[in-house]
Scaffold this active site. Structure first.
Site, PDB file in Angstrom:
ATOM      1  N   ARG A  80       0.829  -1.215   0.000  1.00 31.50           N
ATOM      2  CA  ARG A  80       0.000   0.000   0.000  1.00 31.50           C
ATOM      3  C   ARG A  80       0.863   1.264   0.000  1.00 31.50           C
ATOM      4  O   ARG A  80       0.593   2.231   0.699  1.00 31.50           O
ATOM      5  CB  ARG A  80      -0.978  -0.019   1.183  1.00 31.50           C
ATOM      6  N   GLU A  81       1.914   1.234  -0.840  1.00 29.11           N
ATOM      7  CA  GLU A  81       2.815   2.387  -0.921  1.00 29.11           C
ATOM      8  C   GLU A  81       2.055   3.650  -1.352  1.00 29.11           C
ATOM      9  O   GLU A  81       2.375   4.756  -0.923  1.00 29.11           O
ATOM     10  CB  GLU A  81       3.937   2.120  -1.941  1.00 29.11           C
ATOM     11  N   GLU A 131     -19.775  -2.240  21.174  1.00 23.95           N
ATOM     12  CA  GLU A 131     -18.967  -2.953  20.171  1.00 23.95           C
ATOM     13  C   GLU A 131     -17.456  -2.687  20.258  1.00 23.95           C
ATOM     14  O   GLU A 131     -16.780  -2.645  19.222  1.00 23.95           O
ATOM     15  CB  GLU A 131     -19.475  -2.649  18.751  1.00 23.95           C
ATOM     16  N   CYS A 171     -26.410   6.287  12.447  1.00 24.15           N
ATOM     17  CA  CYS A 171     -25.583   5.084  12.300  1.00 24.15           C
ATOM     18  C   CYS A 171     -24.728   4.939  13.563  1.00 24.15           C
ATOM     19  O   CYS A 171     -24.881   5.705  14.508  1.00 24.15           O
ATOM     20  CB  CYS A 171     -24.715   5.223  11.043  1.00 24.15           C
ATOM     21  N   GLU A 193     -27.429  -2.041  -1.321  1.00 22.90           N
ATOM     22  CA  GLU A 193     -26.302  -1.889  -2.244  1.00 22.90           C
ATOM     23  C   GLU A 193     -26.004  -3.127  -3.076  1.00 22.90           C
ATOM     24  O   GLU A 193     -25.358  -3.022  -4.109  1.00 22.90           O
ATOM     25  CB  GLU A 193     -25.053  -1.387  -1.520  1.00 22.90           C
ATOM     26  N   SER A 229     -22.263   0.888  17.855  1.00 27.38           N
ATOM     27  CA  SER A 229     -20.873   1.160  18.228  1.00 27.38           C
ATOM     28  C   SER A 229     -20.756   2.507  18.927  1.00 27.38           C
ATOM     29  O   SER A 229     -21.489   3.448  18.625  1.00 27.38           O
ATOM     30  CB  SER A 229     -19.975   1.119  16.996  1.00 27.38           C
ATOM     31  N   HIS A 253     -21.850  11.295  10.259  1.00 27.28           N
ATOM     32  CA  HIS A 253     -20.712  11.392   9.334  1.00 27.28           C
ATOM     33  C   HIS A 253     -19.949  12.691   9.526  1.00 27.28           C
ATOM     34  O   HIS A 253     -18.951  12.925   8.866  1.00 27.28           O
ATOM     35  CB  HIS A 253     -21.187  11.259   7.890  1.00 27.28           C
TER      36      HIS A 253
HETATM   37  N1  GLN Z   1     -24.000  -1.725  14.608  1.00 25.43           N
HETATM   38  C1  GLN Z   1     -23.076  -1.127  13.702  1.00 25.43           C
HETATM   39  C2  GLN Z   1     -22.419   0.082  14.361  1.00 25.43           C
HETATM   40  O1  GLN Z   1     -23.052   0.743  15.107  1.00 25.43           O
HETATM   41  C3  GLN Z   1     -23.750  -0.686  12.429  1.00 25.43           C
HETATM   42  C4  GLN Z   1     -22.778  -0.100  11.459  1.00 25.43           C
HETATM   43  C5  GLN Z   1     -23.340   0.216  10.111  1.00 25.43           C
HETATM   44  O2  GLN Z   1     -24.509   0.340   9.917  1.00 25.43           O
HETATM   45  N2  GLN Z   1     -22.506   0.372   9.142  1.00 25.43           N
HETATM   46  O3  GLN Z   1     -21.269   0.396  14.121  1.00 25.43           O
HETATM   47 ZN    ZN Z   2     -25.320   2.382   9.675  1.00 29.93          ZN
END
Ligand code: GLN
Ligand code: ZN
EC number: 2.1.1.14
Length: 772
Positions: free
Chosen positions: A24-25, A499, A741, A620, A448, A709
């Site tokens: 991975r240079e 997590e 998320c 996806e 998480s 994000h």
């Molecule tokens: N349970 C995962 C987290 O909270 C879900 C992650 C995800 O949706 N990409 O990190």
């Molecule tokens: Zn998510």
């Protein structure tokens, strides 16, 4: 030309190669440049060195014609935007000040300007930067990168073929620039774009290119007659140019279908087609249009997206059929080798016996060369290779890893009832309400919590032997303790353990399931300098022992509030792994689902009343062609229901989705029959809540009110406003309050503040509701 002379001329080629280097240079050089530790010249030299190494490797393996221009510092679609001068207004100053910094500003944004949007490259896990176009876009040709990389390869004495994103695909991948009406169709810019392509291919010819490849994978998606007409016109115009190299139009990732006759009739000298998987249907379609008399056909018979050894005899048979259909047949992978890791030889932890079943980019290159030799010289010319290949395939087919009778018997015995909760939703909901005793608008998180430096250090210490298993366990428990006490203090209603033990939501489970293989160096570019190491679904899947139960029960022992168990769903396990090519995906999904079902049932047996099975990848992996979607959604939703269908009515099943728009799969989301779903929604101002409502979604939902994000902390008012918007679509009795998320990429300070605001917002709205 006769079929024999077509065969004798057969050559080996590829469309693209992994960019990063064995160590991975490229990642190190680019990230070093961003941090100011590497200067621009050093970055350029590193990149040139990597290109040279790749070309030499290809040439030494026997590839006759190497690709150029496929290399990228970040993304080849971004390179195409630069090549055609499609620089968004907000990035112009940066690009004019310094081309390289401007390029990275488009890719990553700066303090002051947002980057281009990023999205998935077809149904792969590679992400490209979306071109932003509008009615005022003026294209200008900048062939510098393409010409200089071609010149580099020619200087090495190689035969080289520049590879470009084709003009039709480029426009189909674009979106209206900010401020441009959403109805604007970038494809209407084709007449402005073609002269720019004409200039670039002329420059390439002047620089010594005999052939130029134009990639048009967007034509394997469902296209309207108007779009196909545009493609017809585009290639008629490009074909009519007088000062041009020979043109090769390439497609991959699926069958061309209606677009096949368009390309077959185009006045270009060659086509490169995918003949693997579903795309193999193009073989008959090609015969039906009378083949490509007098043209060059590059046959993609080695799968460029999986990591399995090719069945050389089957590929030779395909090539033999194609010989009668074109003036000349060459051999290639189905697509760029960008989507597979570099070299199996680096995988010393994988038993040699199993390593023989695998082919990464270097091994695929050898397969392509062997096939070209076999096509040119007959099977006698590759007798030894064929014998070795037969032995490798037999070893895989006959292995106990590939076929575990117990797993197969269990999967075969699955009934419809196994994939269904025994009570209808209304009864379950009542039982869960009584059992959990949650307030209106319950608050929770997605799983998480921040992955801190201490956690990463703990993992590194364990790997390096600086701490033992017990010491590691100790650190994870300490982290769980902190996460639980923070959530209690903040007043969240359904807690999570955070997590901390998971490096990655797929890899963690892959490492604990029999039948999965992990790689050490199997890096594949996901986007920019981010690389992932997808695990390999190599054999039949089973769960030797519980995978998460001790963490969840430990967390539950610390609190009286319910702690949610957290698992990765079967579809996502497949989507972010390399999958088997020797059985239908649905069969693999079912095996994974059964292993997860055991985990779900064990969690329940140990006292977990809320269990979340994440399926962020459900959308996806939706097939590119609409006709293939119902079958996919059928096995995908069945796998989810199978993993969750064995619990009591009063156990609440959650699921979670993100990274996509879900409007077009609400039906499938409903079919999952989860009691609660959390979805990404903050940026779209709860759009998904309205989509669920429009469908009549009957169960509970938590559209996200906190965009994870961004490090930005949303105010309590902002979260409350989103909740009010959510309430217009979903009644209070069925609305949950949660972030978009997981929080693993966030730092603690913003996580704390944001979750406090989220809880405050829920309380405000509860008060408003009880007052009204
Ligand atoms: N349970 C995962 C987290 O909270 C879900 C992650 C995800 O949706 N990409 O990190
Ligand atoms: Zn998510």
């Amino acid at each position: 030309m006769t079929a024999q002379s077509a065969a004798a001329a057969a050559r080996a080629t590829v469309y693209g190669y992994p960019r990063q280097g064995q160590h991975r240079e490229l990642k190190k050089a680019v990230e070093g440049y961003w941090k100011g530790r590497v200067d621009a010249d050093t970055l350029r030299m590193t990149a040139a060195g990597l290109r040279r190494t790749n070309w030499r490797q290809l040439a030494e393996a026997g590839v006759h014609e190497v690709p150029t221009g496929d290399f990228s510092y970040y993304d080849h679609v971004l390179d195409t935007s630069v090549m055609v001068g499609a620089i968004p207004e907000r990035h112009r100053a940066a690009v004019e000040a310094d081309a390289l910094d401007g390029y990275f500003a488009m890719a990553r944004g700066t303090q002051d300007v947002a980057p281009l949007e990023m999205t998935k490259w077809f149904d792969t896990n590679y992400h490209y930067l979306v071109p932003e176009l509008g009615p005022d876009t003026v294209f200008t040709a900048d062939s510098a990168k393409q010409v200089s990389e071609l010149t580099e390869a020619l200087a090495l004495g190689l035969t080289a073929r520049p590879v470009l994103v084709g003009p039709v695909t480029y426009l189909l991948l674009a979106k209206p620039a900010p401020g441009v009406a959403a109805g604007f169709d970038p494809l209407t810019l084709i007449d402005r774009l073609l002269p720019v392509y004409a200039e670039i291919v002329a420059d390439l010819r002047a620089a010594g290119a005999e052939w130029v490849q134009l990639d048009e994978p967007a034509l394997v998606q469902d296209r309207t007659p108007a779009e196909l007409n545009t493609a017809t016109r585009a290639y008629r115009d490009l074909g009519a140019l007088t000062d041009r190299p020979k043109l090769l139009v390439a497609s991959y990732f699926d069958r061309l279908g209606d677009a096949l006759p368009v390309l077959a009739k185009a006045p270009v000298e060659g086509l490169a087609l995918d003949f693997t998987g579903a795309a193999a249907a193009d073989l008959d379609a090609l015969a039906a249009v009378g083949g490509l008399p007098g043209k060059r056909l590059i046959a993609g018979v080695v799968d460029g997206r999986n990591i399995w050894v090719n069945d050389l005899e089957t590929s030779l048979a395909t090539l033999g059929t194609l010989l009668g259909l074109a003036g000349r047949v060459d051999v290639a992978a189905s697509c760029s080798l960008l989507h597979v890791p570099l070299d199996t030889a680096a995988e010393r932890d994988i038993e040699p016996q199993i390593r023989r079943w695998l082919a990464f980019a270097r091994q695929k290159t050898t397969e392509i060369v062997t096939l070209a030799k076999g096509l040119a010289g007959g099977t006698g010319a590759i007798a030894a290779e064929l014998a070795a290949n037969r032995a490798d395939l037999a070893s895989r087919a006959g292995s106990a890893i590939t076929r575990d009778p117990a797993v197969r018997a269990r999967a075969a015995a699955v009934t419809d009832a196994d994939a269904r909760r025994c009570q209808p939703y209304a009864e379950r909901a009542a039982a869960q309400r009584a059992h959990l005793g949650l307030p209106l608008l319950p608050t929770t998180t997605i799983g998480s919590f921040p992955q801190t430096t201490e956690l990463r250090t703990a993992r590194a210490d364990l790997r390096a032997g600086r701490i033992d298993g017990a010491g590691y366990e100790e650190r994870i428990r300490a982290e769980i303790g902190e996460v639980i006490s923070f959530q209690e203090k903040t007043g969240l209603d359904v807690l999570v353990h955070g997590e901390p033990e998971r490096n990655d939501m797929v890899q963690y489970f892959a490492e604990r399931l029999t039948g999965y293989l992990a790689t050490r160096h199997g890096w594949v570019q996901s986007y920019g300098t981010r690389y992932v190491r997808p695990p390999i679904l190599a054999g039949d899947i089973s769960r030797p022992e519980p995978m998460t139960v001790r963490w969840t029960t430990y967390a539950q022992s610390l609190t009286a509030k319910p702690v949610k168990g957290m698992l990765t769903g079967p579809v996502t396990m497949l989507a972010w792994s390399f999958v088997r090519d020797d059985q239908p995906l649905g069969d693999t999904a079912r095996q994974v689902a059964l292993a997860l079902r055991d985990e779900v049932n064990d969690l329940e047996a140990e006292g977990t009343s809320v269990i979340q099975v994440d399926e962020p990848a459900l959308r996806e992996t939706l097939p590119l062609r609409a006709a293939d979607r119902p079958a996919y959604l059928a096995w995908a939703t069945e796998a989810f229901r199978l993993s969750t269908g064995g619990v009591r009515p009063d156990t609440q099943i959650h699921t979670h989705m993100c990274y996509a728009e879900f409007g077009d799969i609400v039906r499938a989301i409903d079919d999952l029959d989860a009691d609660v779903i959390s979805l990404e929604a903050a940026r779209s101002h709860m759009q998904v809540a309205r989509e669920l409502a429009a469908h009549g979604y009957p169960r509970e939902a938590g559209p996200g009110v906190y965009d994870i994000h961004s490090p930005r902390v949303p105010g309590a008012d902002e979260a409350a406003a989103l909740l009010r918007a959510g309430l217009e679509a979903i009644p209070a009795e069925r609305l949950w309050v949660n972030p978009d998320c997981g929080l693993k990429t966030r730092a603690w300070p913003e996580t704390r503040a944001s979750l406090e605001n989220l809880v405050a917002a829920a309380r405000t709205i509860r008060t408003e509701l009880s007052a009204s």
